[in-house]
Design a protein around this motif. Structure first.
Motif, PDB file in Angstrom:
ATOM      1  N   ALA A  36       0.843  -1.206   0.000  1.00  0.00           N
ATOM      2  CA  ALA A  36       0.000   0.000   0.000  1.00  0.00           C
ATOM      3  C   ALA A  36       0.869   1.244   0.000  1.00  0.00           C
ATOM      4  O   ALA A  36       1.980   1.230   0.537  1.00  0.00           O
ATOM      5  CB  ALA A  36      -0.900  -0.005   1.226  1.00  0.00           C
ATOM      6  N   GLN A  41       1.612   9.587  -1.015  1.00  0.00           N
ATOM      7  CA  GLN A  41       2.386   9.039  -2.137  1.00  0.00           C
ATOM      8  C   GLN A  41       1.525   8.812  -3.376  1.00  0.00           C
ATOM      9  O   GLN A  41       1.899   9.217  -4.489  1.00  0.00           O
ATOM     10  CB  GLN A  41       3.035   7.707  -1.736  1.00  0.00           C
ATOM     11  CG  GLN A  41       4.293   7.849  -0.896  1.00  0.00           C
ATOM     12  CD  GLN A  41       4.819   6.488  -0.435  1.00  0.00           C
ATOM     13  OE1 GLN A  41       4.069   5.518  -0.302  1.00  0.00           O
ATOM     14  NE2 GLN A  41       6.117   6.427  -0.176  1.00  0.00           N
ATOM     15  N   GLY A  61      12.504   9.905   5.602  1.00  0.00           N
ATOM     16  CA  GLY A  61      11.986   8.608   6.002  1.00  0.00           C
ATOM     17  C   GLY A  61      10.521   8.401   5.656  1.00  0.00           C
ATOM     18  O   GLY A  61       9.970   7.321   5.844  1.00  0.00           O
ATOM     19  N   LYS A  64       9.891   9.636   0.076  1.00  0.00           N
ATOM     20  CA  LYS A  64       9.874  10.499  -1.102  1.00  0.00           C
ATOM     21  C   LYS A  64      10.321   9.755  -2.360  1.00  0.00           C
ATOM     22  O   LYS A  64       9.842  10.036  -3.444  1.00  0.00           O
ATOM     23  CB  LYS A  64      10.802  11.714  -0.887  1.00  0.00           C
ATOM     24  CG  LYS A  64      10.167  12.801  -0.039  1.00  0.00           C
ATOM     25  CD  LYS A  64      11.072  13.998   0.095  1.00  0.00           C
ATOM     26  CE  LYS A  64      12.280  13.716   0.943  1.00  0.00           C
ATOM     27  NZ  LYS A  64      11.976  13.300   2.311  1.00  0.00           N
ATOM     28  N   SER A  65      11.261   8.817  -2.200  1.00  0.00           N
ATOM     29  CA  SER A  65      11.858   8.211  -3.394  1.00  0.00           C
ATOM     30  C   SER A  65      10.827   7.605  -4.346  1.00  0.00           C
ATOM     31  O   SER A  65      10.888   7.833  -5.548  1.00  0.00           O
ATOM     32  CB  SER A  65      12.873   7.143  -3.007  1.00  0.00           C
ATOM     33  OG  SER A  65      13.683   7.586  -1.954  1.00  0.00           O
ATOM     34  N   ARG A 341      15.418   6.897  10.056  1.00  0.00           N
ATOM     35  CA  ARG A 341      14.646   6.833   8.813  1.00  0.00           C
ATOM     36  C   ARG A 341      13.749   5.620   8.774  1.00  0.00           C
ATOM     37  O   ARG A 341      12.727   5.599   8.099  1.00  0.00           O
ATOM     38  CB  ARG A 341      15.595   6.663   7.627  1.00  0.00           C
ATOM     39  CG  ARG A 341      16.066   7.910   7.015  1.00  0.00           C
ATOM     40  CD  ARG A 341      17.086   7.560   5.962  1.00  0.00           C
ATOM     41  NE  ARG A 341      17.783   8.745   5.541  1.00  0.00           N
ATOM     42  CZ  ARG A 341      17.423   9.483   4.501  1.00  0.00           C
ATOM     43  NH1 ARG A 341      16.421   9.135   3.754  1.00  0.00           N
ATOM     44  NH2 ARG A 341      18.075  10.570   4.206  1.00  0.00           N
TER      45      ARG A 341
HETATM   46  P1  ADP Z   1      12.840   9.737   2.122  1.00  0.00           P
HETATM   47  O1  ADP Z   1      13.526   9.833   0.787  1.00  0.00           O
HETATM   48  O2  ADP Z   1      11.573  10.503   2.185  1.00  0.00           O
HETATM   49  O3  ADP Z   1      13.741   9.998   3.265  1.00  0.00           O
HETATM   50  P2  ADP Z   1      12.689   6.970   1.474  1.00  0.00           P
HETATM   51  O4  ADP Z   1      12.130   7.143   0.121  1.00  0.00           O
HETATM   52  O5  ADP Z   1      14.129   6.627   1.610  1.00  0.00           O
HETATM   53  O6  ADP Z   1      12.373   8.258   2.323  1.00  0.00           O
HETATM   54  O7  ADP Z   1      11.795   5.911   2.241  1.00  0.00           O
HETATM   55  C1  ADP Z   1      12.001   5.663   3.607  1.00  0.00           C
HETATM   56  C2  ADP Z   1      11.695   4.202   3.920  1.00  0.00           C
HETATM   57  O8  ADP Z   1      10.313   3.925   3.798  1.00  0.00           O
HETATM   58  C3  ADP Z   1      12.407   3.251   2.984  1.00  0.00           C
HETATM   59  O9  ADP Z   1      12.926   2.182   3.751  1.00  0.00           O
HETATM   60  C4  ADP Z   1      11.305   2.797   2.050  1.00  0.00           C
HETATM   61  O10 ADP Z   1      11.560   1.523   1.516  1.00  0.00           O
HETATM   62  C5  ADP Z   1      10.100   2.810   2.953  1.00  0.00           C
HETATM   63  N1  ADP Z   1       8.837   3.013   2.220  1.00  0.00           N
HETATM   64  C6  ADP Z   1       8.573   3.995   1.335  1.00  0.00           C
HETATM   65  N2  ADP Z   1       7.321   3.881   0.859  1.00  0.00           N
HETATM   66  C7  ADP Z   1       6.764   2.798   1.455  1.00  0.00           C
HETATM   67  C8  ADP Z   1       5.475   2.166   1.390  1.00  0.00           C
HETATM   68  N3  ADP Z   1       4.498   2.619   0.608  1.00  0.00           N
HETATM   69  N4  ADP Z   1       5.280   1.069   2.177  1.00  0.00           N
HETATM   70  C9  ADP Z   1       6.262   0.600   2.977  1.00  0.00           C
HETATM   71  N5  ADP Z   1       7.485   1.150   3.087  1.00  0.00           N
HETATM   72  C10 ADP Z   1       7.742   2.242   2.345  1.00  0.00           C
END
Ligand code: ADP
Ligand code: ZN
Length: 624
Positions: A36, A41, A61, A64-65, A341
């Motif tokens: 999900a 997102q 955390g 964003k990616s 994170r």
């Molecule tokens: P940011 O760039 O915002 O700091 P990341 O994109 O690195 O965050 O994501 C942070 C963590 O959350 C990562 O370990 C990622 O795999 C996890 N994550 C991101 N989206 C989801 C999701 N929809 N469900 C579960 N875990 C997620």
């Protein structure tokens, strides 16, 4: 300026990378192994997949990616990611490849041949995501190259770097303002984890995104516990704090100067801690080696200047400690944001004292730059000091700085142990009148140390030489300890009732001093509580290591998986979290899947990782 047209090589016909997935949900499940979307997102991805622009403010955390990676997988063409740091690019590309995404970067560390390979692959539509540094986009060659292929989306990461009022300004970002003209019709996303309302406006203006939808998540990081304590014996305090952390916890200790970084790391090593130094004065090889150990081994403490950390994606940093005062709340938020994170409990700890205030005011005073510039630095510092001296909730203060309302959090030092306040009017008057007398009667000015000696009636050589025992205020402050006086002075400095001047940090009355001397302005002060370094706000005991939330029966499985993960990471030369995150290992230990099919229910295992590691993981589980 239109980029000079480079002749397309005859052997490679431009071809957009085909869409890899029909829907965002498919990509999320297949690539990342999540079922999900979180927070906004899905809405962000929809906006961009439909061709619109987005400005995304989301804390570290929060995820964003995937907001830009998934549009790149769902739209035709290659996603371009502008990212300010090479270290970050490498890790992100490694992580994407581990998930089966065709990711590449273009940067100065590459050999020409390697670069040529990436360029060819881009033009022939064989790359899903391409990472570049902002300065590359100022080069006509890069722009020409990009024009020969086809872009699906442009993501501008760390977008606050475009703001001249922010704390992290990078001139190369300014040139990103004309991406809309260079690549018309390509949707753009600007993303950042730190922006005040002013910086937020500036991002949209400078990147010229007038029609972008704005997505602003709460900046709260509830899993981070904020603690700020007065600095008395910084080394001892730091050591006590570090010793209160769970075995094997990795963390960062930030210090201002290279010298203090080196000395602190050295000291911690003599105390038996696995501490390494990182600053711009170390050679590139040493820095890379230390960074690799921090990322790859368990429980390394990195003592660093702020040169370290931006672009470190390590998800299980358990604490960030500051032994010097950061220059701004934005900097503090960003640095502390590197903890936790992964969402597990983490601590942001800081020791801060009178010396920090004097030093920073002096640095601002002596910095090159015009009055406006200095004023801005002063405002940044004032906000930071207000956070340090608040008697209210730290988190509320912090979020308030970013324009977000919140209640008291229950997970910061002032919430856990509400500080007492006391009436500091009389001491403030005693101090101010000493300063005023010295100035008026003798034309002299002094720093905190000597003023406290006078007030406490000390018998030092300087006092007898200068005949300061003849001053009317000599000894009138003997009722307070030296530490109390330093606390008073620090707080008066923080509020501008005192100002520190010149190289020696001599003290003078600030603007509000008149109202204090006449007794019109009350001076409530925070009573310092010392030595909480290890106490977690008094009531909390040692926090749990990564496996402690598991049932006892599951812990050996978790540990076996962790050992397997370390071996894998070492073999491949990647950080452990690129193999699997702790959350995935915990889920494996809990559910103990037996078949490859069972693995799809585990978060963080997409198709590629199931193929690569599925059997090995099942074997580890079966035999433990
Ligand atoms: P940011 O760039 O915002 O700091 P990341 O994109 O690195 O965050 O994501 C942070 C963590 O959350 C990562 O370990 C990622 O795999 C996890 N994550 C991101 N989206 C989801 C999701 N929809 N469900 C579960 N875990 C997620
Ligand atoms: Zn709080």
């Amino acid at each position: 300026m239109p980029p000079p047209a480079e002749p397309a090589r005859a052997s490679v016909a431009p071809r957009p990378a085909p869409a890899r997935f029909a829907t965002a949900g498919d990509a999320l499940r297949t690539v990342y192994g999540f079922d999900a979307f979180r927070g906004e997102q899905a809405a962000i991805i929809d906006q961009v997949v439909d061709g619109g622009d987005a400005v995304v403010l989301m804390p570290t955390g929060a995820g964003k990616s995937v907001c830009y990676q998934i549009p790149a997988l769902v739209r035709e063409g290659t996603g371009l990611v502008v990212s300010p740091l090479i270290a970050l690019m490498h890790d992100q590309v490694d992580a994407l490849r581990a998930n089966g995404v065709r990711a590449e970067y273009l940067n100065s560390t590459q050999a020409p041949q390697e670069r040529a390979r990436v360029e060819r692959a881009y033009v022939s539509g064989e790359i899903d995501l391409l990472y570049v540094a902002p300065e590359r986009l100022n080069s006509p060659a890069t722009v020409g190259l990009l024009a020969r292929g086809s872009l699906s989306v442009i993501a501008i990461d760390e977008a606050h770097c475009v703001s001249q009022w922010g704390h992290d300004f990078r001139p190369d970002y300014l040139a990103l303002g004309d991406l809309d003209e260079r690549f018309p019709g390509v949707p753009r996303l600007a993303l950042t984890a730190t922006a005040t309302p002013a910086t937020h406006r500036e991002i949209a203006e400078r990147l010229r995104m007038p029609t972008a939808r704005h997505f602003v998540a709460s900046f709260d990081r509830p899993n981070i516990q904020y603690r700020i304590e007065p600095k008395v014996e910084p080394r001892k305090q730091l050591l006590a704090f570090l010793r209160s952390q769970p075995e094997g916890a990795a963390g960062i200790v930030y210090a201002l100067s290279r010298k203090s970084v080196d000395q602190t790391a050295q000291y911690l090593r003599t105390q038996g801690l696995d501490a390494l130094a990182y600053h711009a004065g170390l050679d590139a090889e040493t820095r890379a080696r230390h960074q690799a150990r921090f990322l790859r081994d368990d429980g390394v403490i990195m003592v660093a200047t702020i040169a370290f950390g931006m672009g470190i994606d390590k998800p299980d940093v358990r604490f960030v400690a500051h032994i010097d005062l950061p220059k701004s709340v934005e900097g503090y938020y960003q640095e502390t944001g590197r903890a936790g994170r992964d969402g597990d409990p983490s601590v942001a700890w800081m020791a801060y004292g009178l010396g920090d205030v004097v030093q920073q005011r002096r640095m601002i005073d002596q910095s090159p730059g015009d009055r406006t510039y200095k004023m801005r630095l002063g405002q940044h510092l004032d906000a930071m000091l207000a956070l340090c001296e608040t008697v209210g909730c730290r988190r509320q203060n912090l979020l308030g700085y970013f324009g977000q309302d919140s209640g008291a959090c229950g997970n910061c030092d002032t919430c856990l142990t509400p500080p007492e306040t006391w009436d500091g009017l009389i001491p403030a008057q005693k101090l101010l009148s000493t300063i005023v007398r010295l100035q008026r009667e003798r034309g002299q000015a002094f720093g905190a140390g000597h003023l406290v000696d006078i007030l406490r009636g000390a018998r030092t050589e300087r006092i007898s030489q200068q005949r300061h025992d003849e001053l009317k205020t000599y000894g009138i402050g003997a009722d307070l300890s030296e530490q109390d006086w330093r606390s008073v002075i620090r707080q008066l400095l923080a509020r501008g009732i005192l100002v520190a001047k010149g190289e020696y940090g001599t003290l003078a009355p600030g603007e509000p001093a008149g109202a204090v001397l006449s007794g019109e302005a009350p001076v409530p002060l925070r009573r310092d509580v010392l030595g909480r370094g290890g106490g977690g706000g008094g009531s909390r005991a040692r926090r749990a290591p990564a496996s402690a939330s598991l049932d006892e029966a599951d812990q050996p499985v978790f540990e076996a998986l962790r050992t397997w993960r370390s071996e894998q990471a070492r073999e491949q030369g990647v950080p452990a979290y690129i193999v699997f995150g702790d959350a995935t290992l915990r889920a494996l230990a809990e559910h103990r899947p037996r078949t490859s099919g069972d693995l799809s229910a585990i978060p963080g295992i997409g198709e590629k990782k199931r193929e690569a590691y599925g059997e090995a993981v099942l074997a580890v589980i079966a035999s433990s």
